[in-house]
Design a protein around this motif. Structure first.
Motif, PDB file in Angstrom:
ATOM      1  N   PRO A   4       0.798  -1.235   0.000  1.00  0.00           N
ATOM      2  CA  PRO A   4       0.000   0.000   0.000  1.00  0.00           C
ATOM      3  C   PRO A   4       0.831   1.286   0.000  1.00  0.00           C
ATOM      4  O   PRO A   4       0.292   2.367  -0.228  1.00  0.00           O
ATOM      5  CB  PRO A   4      -0.794  -0.104   1.304  1.00  0.00           C
ATOM      6  CG  PRO A   4       0.037  -0.977   2.197  1.00  0.00           C
ATOM      7  CD  PRO A   4       0.800  -1.918   1.305  1.00  0.00           C
ATOM      8  N   ALA A   5       2.145   1.187   0.224  1.00  0.00           N
ATOM      9  CA  ALA A   5       2.953   2.405   0.362  1.00  0.00           C
ATOM     10  C   ALA A   5       3.048   3.171  -0.950  1.00  0.00           C
ATOM     11  O   ALA A   5       3.196   2.580  -2.018  1.00  0.00           O
ATOM     12  CB  ALA A   5       4.355   2.044   0.850  1.00  0.00           C
ATOM     13  N   PRO A   6       2.979   4.513  -0.878  1.00  0.00           N
ATOM     14  CA  PRO A   6       3.137   5.310  -2.097  1.00  0.00           C
ATOM     15  C   PRO A   6       4.538   5.100  -2.679  1.00  0.00           C
ATOM     16  O   PRO A   6       5.521   5.000  -1.936  1.00  0.00           O
ATOM     17  CB  PRO A   6       2.956   6.750  -1.624  1.00  0.00           C
ATOM     18  CG  PRO A   6       2.857   6.726  -0.140  1.00  0.00           C
ATOM     19  CD  PRO A   6       2.722   5.322   0.323  1.00  0.00           C
ATOM     20  N   ALA A  54      -4.588 -12.733   8.357  1.00  0.00           N
ATOM     21  CA  ALA A  54      -6.012 -13.109   8.397  1.00  0.00           C
ATOM     22  C   ALA A  54      -6.714 -12.616   7.132  1.00  0.00           C
ATOM     23  O   ALA A  54      -7.559 -13.311   6.556  1.00  0.00           O
ATOM     24  CB  ALA A  54      -6.675 -12.535   9.645  1.00  0.00           C
ATOM     25  N   GLU A  55      -6.333 -11.427   6.684  1.00  0.00           N
ATOM     26  CA  GLU A  55      -6.945 -10.862   5.474  1.00  0.00           C
ATOM     27  C   GLU A  55      -6.500 -11.633   4.223  1.00  0.00           C
ATOM     28  O   GLU A  55      -7.307 -11.909   3.330  1.00  0.00           O
ATOM     29  CB  GLU A  55      -6.542  -9.380   5.351  1.00  0.00           C
ATOM     30  CG  GLU A  55      -7.405  -8.622   4.371  1.00  0.00           C
ATOM     31  CD  GLU A  55      -6.998  -7.155   4.233  1.00  0.00           C
ATOM     32  OE1 GLU A  55      -7.333  -6.567   3.190  1.00  0.00           O
ATOM     33  OE2 GLU A  55      -6.343  -6.618   5.149  1.00  0.00           O
ATOM     34  N   ILE A  56      -5.225 -12.000   4.174  1.00  0.00           N
ATOM     35  CA  ILE A  56      -4.716 -12.803   3.050  1.00  0.00           C
ATOM     36  C   ILE A  56      -5.448 -14.143   3.029  1.00  0.00           C
ATOM     37  O   ILE A  56      -5.929 -14.607   1.989  1.00  0.00           O
ATOM     38  CB  ILE A  56      -3.188 -13.025   3.178  1.00  0.00           C
ATOM     39  CG1 ILE A  56      -2.442 -11.697   2.985  1.00  0.00           C
ATOM     40  CG2 ILE A  56      -2.700 -14.064   2.166  1.00  0.00           C
ATOM     41  CD1 ILE A  56      -0.954 -11.761   3.347  1.00  0.00           C
ATOM     42  N   PRO A  78      -2.133  -3.052  -6.570  1.00  0.00           N
ATOM     43  CA  PRO A  78      -2.291  -2.382  -5.273  1.00  0.00           C
ATOM     44  C   PRO A  78      -3.368  -2.990  -4.373  1.00  0.00           C
ATOM     45  O   PRO A  78      -3.294  -2.906  -3.158  1.00  0.00           O
ATOM     46  CB  PRO A  78      -2.633  -0.940  -5.643  1.00  0.00           C
ATOM     47  CG  PRO A  78      -2.906  -0.931  -7.105  1.00  0.00           C
ATOM     48  CD  PRO A  78      -2.366  -2.172  -7.710  1.00  0.00           C
ATOM     49  N   ASP A  79      -4.371  -3.643  -4.967  1.00  0.00           N
ATOM     50  CA  ASP A  79      -5.477  -4.215  -4.196  1.00  0.00           C
ATOM     51  C   ASP A  79      -5.072  -5.598  -3.654  1.00  0.00           C
ATOM     52  O   ASP A  79      -4.884  -6.545  -4.423  1.00  0.00           O
ATOM     53  CB  ASP A  79      -6.704  -4.323  -5.106  1.00  0.00           C
ATOM     54  CG  ASP A  79      -7.933  -4.838  -4.371  1.00  0.00           C
ATOM     55  OD1 ASP A  79      -7.805  -5.815  -3.598  1.00  0.00           O
ATOM     56  OD2 ASP A  79      -9.022  -4.282  -4.583  1.00  0.00           O
ATOM     57  N   LEU A  80      -4.957  -5.707  -2.333  1.00  0.00           N
ATOM     58  CA  LEU A  80      -4.478  -6.950  -1.712  1.00  0.00           C
ATOM     59  C   LEU A  80      -5.351  -8.156  -2.081  1.00  0.00           C
ATOM     60  O   LEU A  80      -4.831  -9.212  -2.459  1.00  0.00           O
ATOM     61  CB  LEU A  80      -4.426  -6.809  -0.184  1.00  0.00           C
ATOM     62  CG  LEU A  80      -3.974  -8.064   0.579  1.00  0.00           C
ATOM     63  CD1 LEU A  80      -2.486  -8.334   0.382  1.00  0.00           C
ATOM     64  CD2 LEU A  80      -4.296  -7.971   2.058  1.00  0.00           C
ATOM     65  N   VAL A  94      -3.846 -11.547  -4.158  1.00  0.00           N
ATOM     66  CA  VAL A  94      -3.664 -12.911  -3.638  1.00  0.00           C
ATOM     67  C   VAL A  94      -4.664 -13.926  -4.195  1.00  0.00           C
ATOM     68  O   VAL A  94      -4.485 -15.140  -4.015  1.00  0.00           O
ATOM     69  CB  VAL A  94      -3.716 -12.946  -2.078  1.00  0.00           C
ATOM     70  CG1 VAL A  94      -2.647 -12.045  -1.494  1.00  0.00           C
ATOM     71  CG2 VAL A  94      -5.096 -12.605  -1.546  1.00  0.00           C
ATOM     72  N   ALA A  95      -5.699 -13.442  -4.882  1.00  0.00           N
ATOM     73  CA  ALA A  95      -6.818 -14.307  -5.302  1.00  0.00           C
ATOM     74  C   ALA A  95      -6.398 -15.586  -6.033  1.00  0.00           C
ATOM     75  O   ALA A  95      -6.941 -16.665  -5.771  1.00  0.00           O
ATOM     76  CB  ALA A  95      -7.806 -13.510  -6.147  1.00  0.00           C
TER      77      ALA A  95
END
Length: 320
Positions: free
Chosen positions: A37-39, A102-104, A74-76, A80-81
């Motif tokens: 997410p970092a610029p 947990a999000e991954i 950029p969209d996590l 990973v999908a």
């Protein structure tokens, strides 16, 4: 030789370690998706791969390896999908890593392996908030990841043994030396060994016994040379003469109780910090970090070639 069940890899977090993984995966002929997410992360990833590529070419690229097989997403969740293996490299903060894993886990395919590059945290802690915690492991590499072969693999209480076995095969297939650690402990194995020397080194500087440069010389021209071939046990086994370690333990066993080391960490005072920082800056005066990295990379390539030549167990296709 690709590990057939793993075709698509995603790297989450593109600091020094994440970028090192990206370069290694690309050099081994994989399609890689990077996310952070970092610029400015995407530009830094590309620049980092560019810098590592000449060393990787020198080492030998896998068939089909290309820098063009990298995609930044950029969209996590999207990143990973479709991944078969996800390598997570967020900063070493427990809450952050647990939330991220947990999000991954929520967004990855059910059979994808999720590996954390953590250097200190234990897998049971990291997998605590994951629904499919059986596929969460630690896969801890060493900088520069694109050249150093060691990767420490550790499963947590809920990790499935077949996930670890599959991960071991995968990392072996990308020319790494996976070390499967039988029980989890903070800092795993190699970092605990390095930490002990690091603490002692800080005491030596703090007590005015040696400068940073002298400590480095003491390792480079002595134990470092031997350790790169044999490690601490075999080095001492050879130092014991015909009777090897048996003689060493009889002779030096009593010295273990002598105050030869101060393994409790010294207080990192401002004065000690300044001594260490000034020492390192003096040692590298007139050299850019990029130049030093390049020199390090060439050295590591030649050293690994030398290791393969002299230590049969070190050929990268074999076991550790």
């Amino acid at each position: 030789m690709h590990n057939h069940s793993i075709k698509q890899v995603t790297v989450v977090g593109t600091g020094v370690i994440g970028n090192g993984w990206i370069a290694r995966f690309l050099a081994q002929g994989y399609d890689v998706i990077a996310t952070d997410p970092a610029p400015g992360a995407e530009e830094r990833v590309l620049a980092s791969v560019e810098r590592a590529w000449p060393a990787l070419e020198k080492l030998g690229l896998a068939a089909g390896a290309s820098k063009d097989r990298l995609r930044f997403e950029p969209d996590l969740a999207k990143a990973v999908a479709d991944a078969d293996l996800i390598q997570e490299n967020a900063p070493e903060r427990e809450e952050l890593k647990r939330r991220l894993l947990a999000e991954i886990d929520l967004n990855a395919k059910p059979d994808a392996i999720i590996a954390s590059s953590t250097s200190g945290l234990m897998p049971s802690t990291l997998q605590a908030d994951c629904a499919r915690s059986e596929r969460i492991i630690v896969a801890h590499p060493f900088n520069p990841v694109y050249l150093i072969p060691l990767v420490e693999l550790v499963g947590g209480k809920r990790t499935a043994p077949e996930v670890l076995a599959k991960a071991e095969q995968f990392y072996q297939s990308i020319r790494m030396k996976p070390l499967v650690i039988s029980a989890e402990i903070e800092g795993h194995v190699a970092d605990r060994l390095m930490e002990a020397i690091w603490r002692e080194a800080l005491h030596l500087v703090n007590d005015g016994i040696a400068t940073t440069e002298e400590v480095d010389a003491a390792i480079i021209y002595g134990p470092g040379l031997r350790w790169s071939l044999m490690g601490p046990f075999l080095t001492l086994h050879l130092a014991g003469g015909e009777q090897g370690m048996r003689h060493m333990l009889e002779q030096f066993g009593p010295a273990l109780k002598l105050p030869w080391t101060k393994l409790v960490a010294p207080e990192l005072t401002e004065e000690l910090s300044n001594q260490v920082i000034d020492g390192c800056e003096r040692q590298t005066a007139g050299h850019s970090i990029a130049g030093l990295e390049e020199r390090r990379d060439h050295f590591l390539i030649e050293l690994q070639q030398l290791l393969e030549k002299y230590w049969p167990g070190a050929n990268l296709n074999g076991k550790l």
